[in-house]
Design a protein around this motif. Structure first.
Motif, PDB file in Angstrom:
ATOM      1  N   ALA A  26      -3.209   7.630   0.861  1.00  0.00           N
ATOM      2  CA  ALA A  26      -3.183   7.802  -0.602  1.00  0.00           C
ATOM      3  C   ALA A  26      -3.177   6.439  -1.284  1.00  0.00           C
ATOM      4  CB  ALA A  26      -1.958   8.612  -1.024  1.00  0.00           C
ATOM      5  N   GLY A  27      -2.418   5.491  -0.724  1.00  0.00           N
ATOM      6  CA  GLY A  27      -2.350   4.151  -1.293  1.00  0.00           C
ATOM      7  C   GLY A  27      -3.676   3.412  -1.179  1.00  0.00           C
ATOM      8  N   LYS A  28      -4.351   3.586  -0.038  1.00  0.00           N
ATOM      9  CA  LYS A  28      -5.653   2.930   0.131  1.00  0.00           C
ATOM     10  C   LYS A  28      -6.661   3.480  -0.864  1.00  0.00           C
ATOM     11  CE  LYS A  28      -5.159   1.236   4.807  1.00  0.00           C
ATOM     12  NZ  LYS A  28      -5.594   1.269   6.200  1.00  0.00           N
ATOM     13  N   ILE A  82       0.798   8.854   3.107  1.00  0.00           N
ATOM     14  CA  ILE A  82       1.033   8.008   1.929  1.00  0.00           C
ATOM     15  C   ILE A  82       0.209   6.711   2.006  1.00  0.00           C
ATOM     16  CG2 ILE A  82       3.059   6.705   2.791  1.00  0.00           C
ATOM     17  CD1 ILE A  82       3.062   8.614  -0.478  1.00  0.00           C
ATOM     18  N   VAL A  83      -0.017   6.204   3.202  1.00  0.00           N
ATOM     19  CA  VAL A  83      -0.826   4.990   3.354  1.00  0.00           C
ATOM     20  C   VAL A  83      -2.285   5.271   2.979  1.00  0.00           C
ATOM     21  CG1 VAL A  83      -1.837   3.440   5.096  1.00  0.00           C
ATOM     22  CG2 VAL A  83       0.638   3.780   5.009  1.00  0.00           C
ATOM     23  N   LYS A 109      -4.811   0.876 -12.926  1.00  0.00           N
ATOM     24  CA  LYS A 109      -4.630   2.093 -12.133  1.00  0.00           C
ATOM     25  C   LYS A 109      -3.173   2.555 -12.105  1.00  0.00           C
ATOM     26  CE  LYS A 109      -8.657   1.373  -9.122  1.00  0.00           C
ATOM     27  NZ  LYS A 109      -9.025   0.946  -7.746  1.00  0.00           N
ATOM     28  N   ILE A 121       0.832  -1.212   0.000  1.00  0.00           N
ATOM     29  CA  ILE A 121       0.000   0.000   0.000  1.00  0.00           C
ATOM     30  C   ILE A 121       0.870   1.267   0.000  1.00  0.00           C
ATOM     31  CG2 ILE A 121      -0.304   0.283   2.528  1.00  0.00           C
ATOM     32  CD1 ILE A 121      -3.197   0.115   0.087  1.00  0.00           C
ATOM     33  N   VAL A 122       2.028   1.214   0.642  1.00  0.00           N
ATOM     34  CA  VAL A 122       2.929   2.380   0.659  1.00  0.00           C
ATOM     35  C   VAL A 122       3.480   2.641  -0.744  1.00  0.00           C
ATOM     36  CG1 VAL A 122       5.218   3.150   1.451  1.00  0.00           C
ATOM     37  CG2 VAL A 122       3.529   2.324   3.100  1.00  0.00           C
ATOM     38  N   ALA A 172       0.808   6.878  -6.533  1.00  0.00           N
ATOM     39  CA  ALA A 172      -0.383   7.733  -6.678  1.00  0.00           C
ATOM     40  C   ALA A 172      -0.048   9.199  -6.449  1.00  0.00           C
ATOM     41  CB  ALA A 172      -1.477   7.289  -5.705  1.00  0.00           C
ATOM     42  N   GLN A 211      -9.717   9.359  -8.560  1.00  0.00           N
ATOM     43  CA  GLN A 211      -9.837   8.008  -8.005  1.00  0.00           C
ATOM     44  C   GLN A 211     -11.225   7.765  -7.407  1.00  0.00           C
ATOM     45  OE1 GLN A 211      -6.399   8.543  -5.660  1.00  0.00           O
ATOM     46  NE2 GLN A 211      -5.007   7.812  -7.241  1.00  0.00           N
ATOM     47  N   ASN A 266      -1.880  16.370  -5.931  1.00  0.00           N
ATOM     48  CA  ASN A 266      -2.045  15.282  -4.959  1.00  0.00           C
ATOM     49  C   ASN A 266      -3.139  15.601  -3.950  1.00  0.00           C
ATOM     50  OD1 ASN A 266      -0.066  13.662  -6.056  1.00  0.00           O
ATOM     51  ND2 ASN A 266       1.561  14.563  -4.800  1.00  0.00           N
ATOM     52  N   ARG A 288      -9.188  -1.250 -15.046  1.00  0.00           N
ATOM     53  CA  ARG A 288      -8.872  -0.435 -13.860  1.00  0.00           C
ATOM     54  C   ARG A 288      -8.464  -1.295 -12.673  1.00  0.00           C
ATOM     55  NH1 ARG A 288     -14.886   1.263 -11.503  1.00  0.00           N
ATOM     56  NH2 ARG A 288     -15.969  -0.469 -12.466  1.00  0.00           N
ATOM     57  N   LYS A 290      -5.867  14.248  -8.273  1.00  0.00           N
ATOM     58  CA  LYS A 290      -5.664  12.793  -8.311  1.00  0.00           C
ATOM     59  C   LYS A 290      -6.645  12.043  -7.415  1.00  0.00           C
ATOM     60  CE  LYS A 290      -0.748  12.973  -9.549  1.00  0.00           C
ATOM     61  NZ  LYS A 290       0.612  12.824  -8.951  1.00  0.00           N
ATOM     62  N   ALA A 320       1.921   1.795  -3.523  1.00  0.00           N
ATOM     63  CA  ALA A 320       0.766   2.311  -4.278  1.00  0.00           C
ATOM     64  C   ALA A 320       0.570   3.802  -3.986  1.00  0.00           C
ATOM     65  CB  ALA A 320      -0.499   1.525  -3.928  1.00  0.00           C
ATOM     66  N   GLY A 321       0.735   4.184  -2.717  1.00  0.00           N
ATOM     67  CA  GLY A 321       0.577   5.588  -2.338  1.00  0.00           C
ATOM     68  C   GLY A 321       1.657   6.468  -2.935  1.00  0.00           C
ATOM     69  N   ARG A 381      -4.251  18.061 -11.613  1.00  0.00           N
ATOM     70  CA  ARG A 381      -3.740  16.744 -11.187  1.00  0.00           C
ATOM     71  C   ARG A 381      -2.918  16.850  -9.915  1.00  0.00           C
ATOM     72  NH1 ARG A 381       1.373  15.587 -15.338  1.00  0.00           N
ATOM     73  NH2 ARG A 381       1.729  17.772 -15.814  1.00  0.00           N
ATOM     74  N   GLN A 420      -1.504   6.100 -13.716  1.00  0.00           N
ATOM     75  CA  GLN A 420      -0.700   7.043 -12.928  1.00  0.00           C
ATOM     76  C   GLN A 420       0.660   7.292 -13.572  1.00  0.00           C
ATOM     77  OE1 GLN A 420      -1.183   4.718  -9.463  1.00  0.00           O
ATOM     78  NE2 GLN A 420      -3.061   5.751  -8.835  1.00  0.00           N
ATOM     79  N   ASN A 431      -6.004  -2.928  -9.766  1.00  0.00           N
ATOM     80  CA  ASN A 431      -4.920  -2.405  -8.934  1.00  0.00           C
ATOM     81  C   ASN A 431      -3.555  -2.888  -9.417  1.00  0.00           C
ATOM     82  OD1 ASN A 431      -6.608  -0.970  -7.253  1.00  0.00           O
ATOM     83  ND2 ASN A 431      -6.856  -2.672  -5.810  1.00  0.00           N
ATOM     84  N   LEU A 485     -13.623   7.304 -10.324  1.00  0.00           N
ATOM     85  CA  LEU A 485     -13.395   5.985 -10.932  1.00  0.00           C
ATOM     86  C   LEU A 485     -13.992   4.890 -10.061  1.00  0.00           C
ATOM     87  CD1 LEU A 485     -11.963   4.371 -13.207  1.00  0.00           C
ATOM     88  CD2 LEU A 485      -9.942   4.297 -11.734  1.00  0.00           C
ATOM     89  N   ASN A 486     -13.802   5.037  -8.762  1.00  0.00           N
ATOM     90  CA  ASN A 486     -14.335   4.059  -7.821  1.00  0.00           C
ATOM     91  C   ASN A 486     -15.870   3.994  -7.861  1.00  0.00           C
ATOM     92  OD1 ASN A 486     -13.099   2.327  -5.663  1.00  0.00           O
ATOM     93  ND2 ASN A 486     -14.818   3.255  -4.552  1.00  0.00           N
ATOM     94  N   ALA A 531      -5.930   4.894  -3.726  1.00  0.00           N
ATOM     95  CA  ALA A 531      -5.501   4.493  -5.075  1.00  0.00           C
ATOM     96  C   ALA A 531      -5.882   3.055  -5.387  1.00  0.00           C
ATOM     97  CB  ALA A 531      -3.989   4.684  -5.230  1.00  0.00           C
ATOM     98  N   THR A 532      -5.966   2.200  -4.368  1.00  0.00           N
ATOM     99  CA  THR A 532      -6.319   0.807  -4.605  1.00  0.00           C
ATOM    100  C   THR A 532      -7.793   0.530  -4.269  1.00  0.00           C
ATOM    101  OG1 THR A 532      -5.499   0.241  -2.394  1.00  0.00           O
ATOM    102  CG2 THR A 532      -3.973  -0.033  -4.218  1.00  0.00           C
ATOM    103  N   GLY A 533      -8.561   1.612  -4.081  1.00  0.00           N
ATOM    104  CA  GLY A 533     -10.005   1.458  -3.921  1.00  0.00           C
ATOM    105  C   GLY A 533     -10.453   1.006  -2.543  1.00  0.00           C
TER     106      GLY A 533
END
Lengths: 294, 294
Positions: free
Chosen positions: B127-129, B124-125, A175, A124-125, A131, B179, B171, A169, B175, A127-128, B169, A179, A171, B182-183, B131-133
């Motif tokens: 943002a990652g969550k 960042i965690v 996605k 997840i870090v 992102a 997301q 952060n 889309r 962005k 991914a963040g 775009r 990015q 993960n 999209l979700n 980004a991964t929905g």
């Protein structure tokens, strides 16, 4: 003339660069980058993938270690192995081959890998970081990272003014690919199963990336003439023209007809496919933190 | 008839819901959610924002604590305060008001907040969550979360088949907004300063979200008739028609002319703006983990 993008050659160049960097490291007295691959259970295709990864890691000059655990491994045992690899200073990259046996939930296992050793780019870090455009300290998922190398081969590093459509889309691919394209200044559209009129969207795309898992869905009349087409699909279909009972691999793009309209196109197989394993090697070198010291 | 989307009313409803939930918590013997707001230095507008947030937190019935540190606070002192708030079981949400004084780098401070107490959604965690929905366990940046509530007010929760264009775009907004859309199953295009022909892209959008910081950039002829227009810009421009030296706030959208074409549109001020602080309250309730126990 349509450019057929040669993923095997691009992949070989990445591996060559990694191998060269490792030789230089050794010559200057550094240890080898270390990659640990963990596989649980007896799934034959998983074993084939892991074998290919381990062989490639050795070819790159890495310290390549494979942990093969029995099907009945408990969550605690697997997590304990990951923890010991996290703590091992000789291991730079950890890859847990997916899918895991059904009794093991993959998500907590993947998230227990230290982000800086997560060479699959699934934490997840990471991914963040992707992102938020931090491509320097994060590790990027291998398939989109590899697809981007093929895009750059055609368009260079700056995609300003170009419109990219990513179909899919997930993960794992869609996605992060979107990015990466956005980060390279493309105007990016993400289409998917709930999108209306994908062909019309596709006809506006200078770069079309298909990752949906539907055999030959993208047709020639979807394309803007001269577009770059990146096909991430790998679908097995019947091939009765060869022999009854035979099958062959096709992408998400109807290759023959699209190649006549596209400016550049990846074949399946031999396009994006070979890039994934090469980017795993590149990520391991990055994770070692040693590449900068060349 | 064009719907003028009332952000003040929507914001008031969010605050009302939060306040009601807190009353119920107290009635069933739970402690109040706790929000700590940290401000460093003497910037007057930062103090105004922080004052508004603290007042709103009190209005919601939160345990609201403000830490006001002097301009010359060192990085170590600020990090030590964040660490103590991280460890404080009565504090559910931590907000460090930005910008910090120039000698303090905001990024390591924000990243030192526990992700589960990061009610600004900047870790960042988180943002990652997003980004991964994973919208269930992550905290979402307040302005895009608030803008989504206004979108849902018009279109409901499922945006399948709708095409959304986000211009910008960052952060902080663009962005994460993309997301979220999209979700919710929208087809999403992200345009920005390097995009070619934004007006043409905009004319295809059922939902247009502008967050670029350029006064009244989006004109009526950019719009698909009936589109929903969400204006995130806040720009101060001269208003000589009122009095020489006076100024007024306008968005990134030329409101008067666009309101004549749009199906629904947010005004500036009174549109997205009031949602941000309301979503901070909603995030604090979420972070308390108490909302589920109602």
């Amino acid at each position: 003339m349509t450019v057929i993008i040669d993923g095997k050659a691009a992949s070989a160049r990445v591996v060559e660069d990694v191998t060269g960097a490792v030789l230089q490291l050794e010559a200057s007295g550094h240890r080898k980058p270390g990659l640990a691959v963990v596989i649980v259970g007896d799934d034959p295709s998983s074993h084939a993938y892991v074998g290919a990864k381990s062989r490639m890691a050795k070819q790159c000059g890495f310290n390549s270690i494979q942990h093969t655990l029995p099907e009945e491994t408990s969550r605690e045992e697997l997590m304990a192995l990951v923890a010991s690899l996290n703590a091992d200073p000789d291991i730079d990259g950890i890859l847990v081959q997916l899918p895991l046996p059904k009794h093991l939930d993959s998500e907590p296992v993947i998230q227990s890998i230290l982000p800086e050793k997560d060479v699959d780019g699934l934490h997840i870090v990471n991914a963040g970081k992707l992102a938020t455009g931090d491509l320097k300290t994060g590790l990027i998922s291998c398939t989109p990272a590899g697809a981007m190398i093929l895009v750059r081969q055609i368009h260079g590093n700056d995609l300003s003014g170009l419109h990219a459509l990513v179909i899919g889309r997930s993960n794992l691919f869609g996605k992060p690919m979107a990015q990466l394209l956005l980060n390279a200044n493309a105007t990016v559209t993400i289409g998917h199963s709930k999108s209306r009129d994908l062909p019309e969207l596709a006809r506006q795309a200078d770069i079309l990336v298909a990752a949906v898992g539907r055999a030959e869905m993208v047709k020639a009349d979807w394309l803007k003439p001269g577009a770059t087409v990146i096909d991430v699909g790998i679908n097995r279909v019947a091939a009765p023209e060869q022999d009854s009972g035979k099958s062959r691999l096709v992408g998400d793009v109807a290759f023959e007809e699209c190649a006549a309209v596209a400016g550049a196109i990846t074949p399946v197989p031999g396009g994006v496919g070979p890039m994934t394993i090469a980017m795993l090697m590149a990520n391991t070198l990055t994770a070692s933190g040693l590449s900068a010291r060349e």
